[in-house]
Design a protein around this motif. Structure first.
Motif, PDB file in Angstrom:
ATOM      1  N   PRO A 128      43.659  35.039  37.047  1.00  0.00           N
ATOM      2  CA  PRO A 128      42.104  35.258  36.965  1.00  0.00           C
ATOM      3  C   PRO A 128      41.724  35.628  35.534  1.00  0.00           C
ATOM      4  O   PRO A 128      40.470  35.925  35.204  1.00  0.00           O
ATOM      5  CB  PRO A 128      41.911  36.319  37.965  1.00  0.00           C
ATOM      6  CG  PRO A 128      43.117  37.171  38.055  1.00  0.00           C
ATOM      7  CD  PRO A 128      44.296  36.400  37.781  1.00  0.00           C
ATOM      8  N   ASN A 129      42.732  35.966  34.659  1.00  0.00           N
ATOM      9  CA  ASN A 129      42.041  36.354  33.212  1.00  0.00           C
ATOM     10  C   ASN A 129      42.284  35.317  32.214  1.00  0.00           C
ATOM     11  O   ASN A 129      42.115  35.411  31.040  1.00  0.00           O
ATOM     12  CB  ASN A 129      43.334  37.358  32.859  1.00  0.00           C
ATOM     13  CG  ASN A 129      43.286  38.689  33.666  1.00  0.00           C
ATOM     14  OD1 ASN A 129      42.112  39.069  34.153  1.00  0.00           O
ATOM     15  ND2 ASN A 129      44.600  39.217  33.832  1.00  0.00           N
ATOM     16  N   VAL A 182      40.658  29.637  39.981  1.00  0.00           N
ATOM     17  CA  VAL A 182      39.307  30.246  39.076  1.00  0.00           C
ATOM     18  C   VAL A 182      38.460  29.206  38.370  1.00  0.00           C
ATOM     19  O   VAL A 182      38.801  28.021  38.221  1.00  0.00           O
ATOM     20  CB  VAL A 182      40.386  31.090  37.879  1.00  0.00           C
ATOM     21  CG1 VAL A 182      41.165  32.167  38.513  1.00  0.00           C
ATOM     22  CG2 VAL A 182      40.983  30.118  37.151  1.00  0.00           C
ATOM     23  N   GLN A 183      37.115  29.912  38.166  1.00  0.00           N
ATOM     24  CA  GLN A 183      36.006  28.939  37.930  1.00  0.00           C
ATOM     25  C   GLN A 183      35.244  29.776  36.865  1.00  0.00           C
ATOM     26  O   GLN A 183      35.345  31.013  36.881  1.00  0.00           O
ATOM     27  CB  GLN A 183      35.159  28.957  39.137  1.00  0.00           C
ATOM     28  CG  GLN A 183      34.071  27.929  38.955  1.00  0.00           C
ATOM     29  CD  GLN A 183      33.266  27.759  40.249  1.00  0.00           C
ATOM     30  OE1 GLN A 183      33.159  28.708  41.324  1.00  0.00           O
ATOM     31  NE2 GLN A 183      32.778  26.416  40.424  1.00  0.00           N
ATOM     32  N   CYS A 184      34.803  29.062  35.924  1.00  0.00           N
ATOM     33  CA  CYS A 184      34.219  29.438  34.908  1.00  0.00           C
ATOM     34  C   CYS A 184      32.667  29.406  35.188  1.00  0.00           C
ATOM     35  O   CYS A 184      32.135  28.498  35.739  1.00  0.00           O
ATOM     36  CB  CYS A 184      33.919  28.205  33.784  1.00  0.00           C
ATOM     37  SG  CYS A 184      33.014  28.703  32.269  1.00  0.00           S
ATOM     38  N   GLY A 185      32.195  30.532  34.867  1.00  0.00           N
ATOM     39  CA  GLY A 185      30.673  30.874  35.325  1.00  0.00           C
ATOM     40  C   GLY A 185      29.712  30.235  34.628  1.00  0.00           C
ATOM     41  O   GLY A 185      28.679  29.888  34.985  1.00  0.00           O
ATOM     42  N   GLN A 243      36.440  33.364  37.148  1.00  0.00           N
ATOM     43  CA  GLN A 243      36.535  34.177  38.232  1.00  0.00           C
ATOM     44  C   GLN A 243      37.194  33.452  39.359  1.00  0.00           C
ATOM     45  O   GLN A 243      37.153  32.238  39.423  1.00  0.00           O
ATOM     46  CB  GLN A 243      34.990  34.608  38.656  1.00  0.00           C
ATOM     47  CG  GLN A 243      34.343  35.235  37.618  1.00  0.00           C
ATOM     48  CD  GLN A 243      34.990  36.618  37.168  1.00  0.00           C
ATOM     49  OE1 GLN A 243      35.028  37.456  38.038  1.00  0.00           O
ATOM     50  NE2 GLN A 243      34.847  36.776  35.989  1.00  0.00           N
ATOM     51  N   PRO A 244      37.928  34.171  40.334  1.00  0.00           N
ATOM     52  CA  PRO A 244      38.639  33.468  41.405  1.00  0.00           C
ATOM     53  C   PRO A 244      37.474  32.982  42.291  1.00  0.00           C
ATOM     54  O   PRO A 244      36.317  33.464  42.418  1.00  0.00           O
ATOM     55  CB  PRO A 244      39.172  34.757  42.187  1.00  0.00           C
ATOM     56  CG  PRO A 244      39.282  35.819  41.291  1.00  0.00           C
ATOM     57  CD  PRO A 244      38.219  35.596  40.354  1.00  0.00           C
TER      58      PRO A 244
END
Length: 181
Positions: free
Chosen positions: A3-4, A27-30, A16-17
């Motif tokens: 997640p990093n 994991v997804q980019c905000g 973020q997960p």
């Protein structure tokens, strides 16, 4: 999935997960809403839950998918390979050959799920699938060129005849008769 990771979009946002299915995380980019999933995680999930179907994540379905240039893997920074999902101007999934991560632009995971392809990723990413799509695209271009040259009526009639020939038990003899002087 780590997640990093940092996204390679212009914001370089932390990822973020996100749940892609029960017990399957990515994991997804905000910022750009792109997602990364490890193929090893997907394969382990598939073995552990063979009948479970991935679900759609809460991202917006977009009409035109990202057809941008190749992106860098968020884990190892190598260039990712772009692989077709279907023939034509659809969308492509990015895969890092080195670390086997997949990148889904916004809406792509949902499109895979809605087409019933999210649980067939190994097949979709295979050389055989990619060759079949390329063959389909070449055939479609050839038929389009013939339609322009000879007209729709002519090609539609050929399709009708081909359909009829496919039902005949002595198809090859009939084709030979057509070819004879």
């Amino acid at each position: 999935m780590n997640p990093n990771l940092k996204c390679s979009c212009t914001a370089h946002a932390a990822m973020q997960p996100v749940a892609l299915a029960e017990a399957l995380l990515g994991v997804q980019c905000g910022d750009c809403q792109g997602m990364v999933m490890a193929m090893d995680d997907w394969r382990a999930w598939k073995v552990a839950h063979p009948n479970r179907v991935p679900h759609e994540v809460d991202d917006e379905v977009i009409e035109v998918f990202d057809l941008a240039a190749v992106r860098h893997c968020p884990a190892c920074d190598r260039l990712m390979q772009r692989l077709r999902v279907s023939a034509g101007p659809d969308f492509r999934i990015d895969r890092c050959v080195a670390c086997q991560n997949l990148w889904f632009d916004q809406g792509e995971w949902r499109a895979l799920v809605s087409r019933g392809l999210a649980d067939r990723l190994d097949e979709l990413l295979s050389d055989g699938w990619q060759r079949r799509l390329q063959t389909e695209e070449v055939r479609e271009a050839r038929v389009a060129a013939l339609r322009r040259r000879y007209g729709d009526d002519c090609i539609d009639e050929l399709d009708r005849i081909r359909g009829w020939l496919d039902t005949q038990p002595h198809r090859d003899e009939l084709l030979a008769l057509l070819r004879a002087d």
